[in-house]
Scaffold this motif. Structure first.
Motif, mmCIF file in Angstrom:
data_model
loop_
_atom_site.group_PDB
_atom_site.id
_atom_site.type_symbol
_atom_site.label_atom_id
_atom_site.label_comp_id
_atom_site.label_asym_id
_atom_site.label_seq_id
_atom_site.Cartn_x
_atom_site.Cartn_y
_atom_site.Cartn_z
ATOM 1 N N ALA A 73 57.382 1.696 -78.972
ATOM 2 C CA ALA A 73 58.767 1.499 -78.546
ATOM 3 C C ALA A 73 58.789 1.123 -77.070
ATOM 4 O O ALA A 73 57.853 1.410 -76.325
ATOM 5 C CB ALA A 73 59.562 2.788 -78.761
ATOM 6 N N ASP A 74 59.853 0.478 -76.676
ATOM 7 C CA ASP A 74 60.158 0.174 -75.270
ATOM 8 C C ASP A 74 59.241 -0.831 -74.606
ATOM 9 O O ASP A 74 59.198 -0.907 -73.383
ATOM 10 C CB ASP A 74 60.240 1.449 -74.426
ATOM 11 C CG ASP A 74 61.515 2.235 -74.691
ATOM 12 O OD1 ASP A 74 62.427 1.692 -75.361
ATOM 13 O OD2 ASP A 74 61.614 3.377 -74.231
ATOM 14 N N ASP A 78 62.680 -1.548 -69.316
ATOM 15 C CA ASP A 78 62.395 -0.772 -68.107
ATOM 16 C C ASP A 78 63.451 0.318 -67.979
ATOM 17 O O ASP A 78 64.619 0.033 -67.730
ATOM 18 C CB ASP A 78 62.413 -1.691 -66.887
ATOM 19 C CG ASP A 78 62.097 -0.959 -65.593
ATOM 20 O OD1 ASP A 78 61.697 0.221 -65.642
ATOM 21 O OD2 ASP A 78 62.255 -1.584 -64.528
ATOM 22 N N ARG A 79 63.036 1.549 -68.159
ATOM 23 C CA ARG A 79 63.948 2.692 -68.080
ATOM 24 C C ARG A 79 63.758 3.478 -66.781
ATOM 25 O O ARG A 79 64.156 4.627 -66.685
ATOM 26 C CB ARG A 79 63.750 3.600 -69.283
ATOM 27 C CG ARG A 79 64.094 2.911 -70.599
ATOM 28 C CD ARG A 79 64.088 3.869 -71.770
ATOM 29 N NE ARG A 79 64.258 3.185 -73.028
ATOM 30 C CZ ARG A 79 65.427 2.826 -73.542
ATOM 31 N NH1 ARG A 79 66.539 3.074 -72.890
ATOM 32 N NH2 ARG A 79 65.478 2.211 -74.713
ATOM 33 N N SER A 80 63.145 2.848 -65.760
ATOM 34 C CA SER A 80 62.844 3.566 -64.518
ATOM 35 C C SER A 80 64.054 3.720 -63.600
ATOM 36 O O SER A 80 64.036 4.559 -62.702
ATOM 37 C CB SER A 80 61.715 2.859 -63.760
ATOM 38 O OG SER A 80 62.138 1.573 -63.336
ATOM 39 N N HIS A 90 61.621 -7.694 -76.716
ATOM 40 C CA HIS A 90 61.346 -6.265 -76.543
ATOM 41 C C HIS A 90 61.313 -5.521 -77.884
ATOM 42 O O HIS A 90 61.647 -6.091 -78.915
ATOM 43 C CB HIS A 90 62.399 -5.618 -75.625
ATOM 44 C CG HIS A 90 63.803 -5.787 -76.119
ATOM 45 N ND1 HIS A 90 64.606 -6.840 -75.750
ATOM 46 C CD2 HIS A 90 64.550 -5.043 -76.967
ATOM 47 C CE1 HIS A 90 65.781 -6.734 -76.335
ATOM 48 N NE2 HIS A 90 65.779 -5.647 -77.083
ATOM 49 N N THR A 91 60.902 -4.259 -77.814
ATOM 50 C CA THR A 91 60.970 -3.363 -78.975
ATOM 51 C C THR A 91 61.853 -2.176 -78.617
ATOM 52 O O THR A 91 61.943 -1.781 -77.455
ATOM 53 C CB THR A 91 59.580 -2.826 -79.392
ATOM 54 O OG1 THR A 91 59.034 -2.047 -78.324
ATOM 55 C CG2 THR A 91 58.636 -3.954 -79.749
ATOM 56 N N GLU A 116 53.397 -8.869 -72.497
ATOM 57 C CA GLU A 116 54.292 -7.759 -72.125
ATOM 58 C C GLU A 116 53.678 -6.421 -72.506
ATOM 59 O O GLU A 116 53.817 -5.438 -71.776
ATOM 60 C CB GLU A 116 55.652 -7.898 -72.822
ATOM 61 C CG GLU A 116 56.543 -8.923 -72.231
ATOM 62 C CD GLU A 116 57.943 -8.880 -72.809
ATOM 63 O OE1 GLU A 116 58.815 -9.523 -72.227
ATOM 64 O OE2 GLU A 116 58.184 -8.208 -73.845
ATOM 65 N N TRP A 117 53.004 -6.379 -73.637
ATOM 66 C CA TRP A 117 52.379 -5.143 -74.113
ATOM 67 C C TRP A 117 51.163 -4.798 -73.249
ATOM 68 O O TRP A 117 50.735 -3.657 -73.193
ATOM 69 C CB TRP A 117 51.983 -5.315 -75.574
ATOM 70 C CG TRP A 117 51.574 -4.083 -76.317
ATOM 71 C CD1 TRP A 117 51.436 -2.805 -75.842
ATOM 72 C CD2 TRP A 117 51.236 -4.019 -77.701
ATOM 73 N NE1 TRP A 117 51.028 -1.956 -76.845
ATOM 74 C CE2 TRP A 117 50.907 -2.673 -77.994
ATOM 75 C CE3 TRP A 117 51.186 -4.965 -78.712
ATOM 76 C CZ2 TRP A 117 50.523 -2.258 -79.267
ATOM 77 C CZ3 TRP A 117 50.807 -4.540 -79.980
ATOM 78 C CH2 TRP A 117 50.483 -3.199 -80.254
#
Length: 154
Positions: A73-74, A78-80, A90-91, A116-117
């Protein structure tokens, strides 16, 4: 690029899992922490929200040898910061669903997603199958709505 992964590293993870359990299950290969850097490396840019002018889903199944690899996931999210930022590719979860949510229609490739991964060596060590067609260079596979890509790595 501290979170860059290579296929030999994946083999090491799989071997460790085999020792830990008699019947190893899917391996989770984590999403990189340096999301904006990985997205830029893929030639994409971060968006403040998910764009929906182009909205498609492709399913990705990954194998290292005979062992399945869980798509994390994710990737591309960007969850920062105080609010998440999104790559157009994205996933959201571990189902293998690749989301393309872009401000404009264009081609997005499996190579961009793997960048990206943080996975390297895909061109050299993997083959892809899409609707019965084999791709010797999986990085060139264009993501299409409703298709399933099976990526087999050695």
């Amino acid at each position: 690029m501290t979170n860059r992964r290579t296929l030999p590293a994946l083999a090491l993870v799989l071997a460790s899992t085999a020792f830990a359990a008699a019947a190893p299950g899917p391996v989770v290969w984590p999403a990189p922490k340096d999301v904006p850097e990985r997205v830029r490396a893929a030639g994409l840019e971060m968006l403040d929200s998910e764009a929906m002018d182009m909205h498609i889903h492709t399913t990705l199944k990954v194998y290292s040898g005979a062992s399945p690899v869980t798509v994390p996931a994710d990737i591309g999210i960007d969850r920062s910061g105080p609010k998440p930022r999104y790559s157009p590719l994205h996933t959201h979860d571990t189902t293998g669903t690749l989301h393309v949510e872009s401000e404009r229609w264009r081609d997005f490739t499996l190579g961009q997603f793997m960048t990206e991964w943080g996975v390297s060596g895909v061109r050299e060590k993997c083959d892809a199958d899409v609707a019965g067609r084999r791709w010797a260079d999986p990085t060139r596979v264009v993501l299409r709505d409703g298709e399933t890509i099976t990526l087999r790595c050695r």
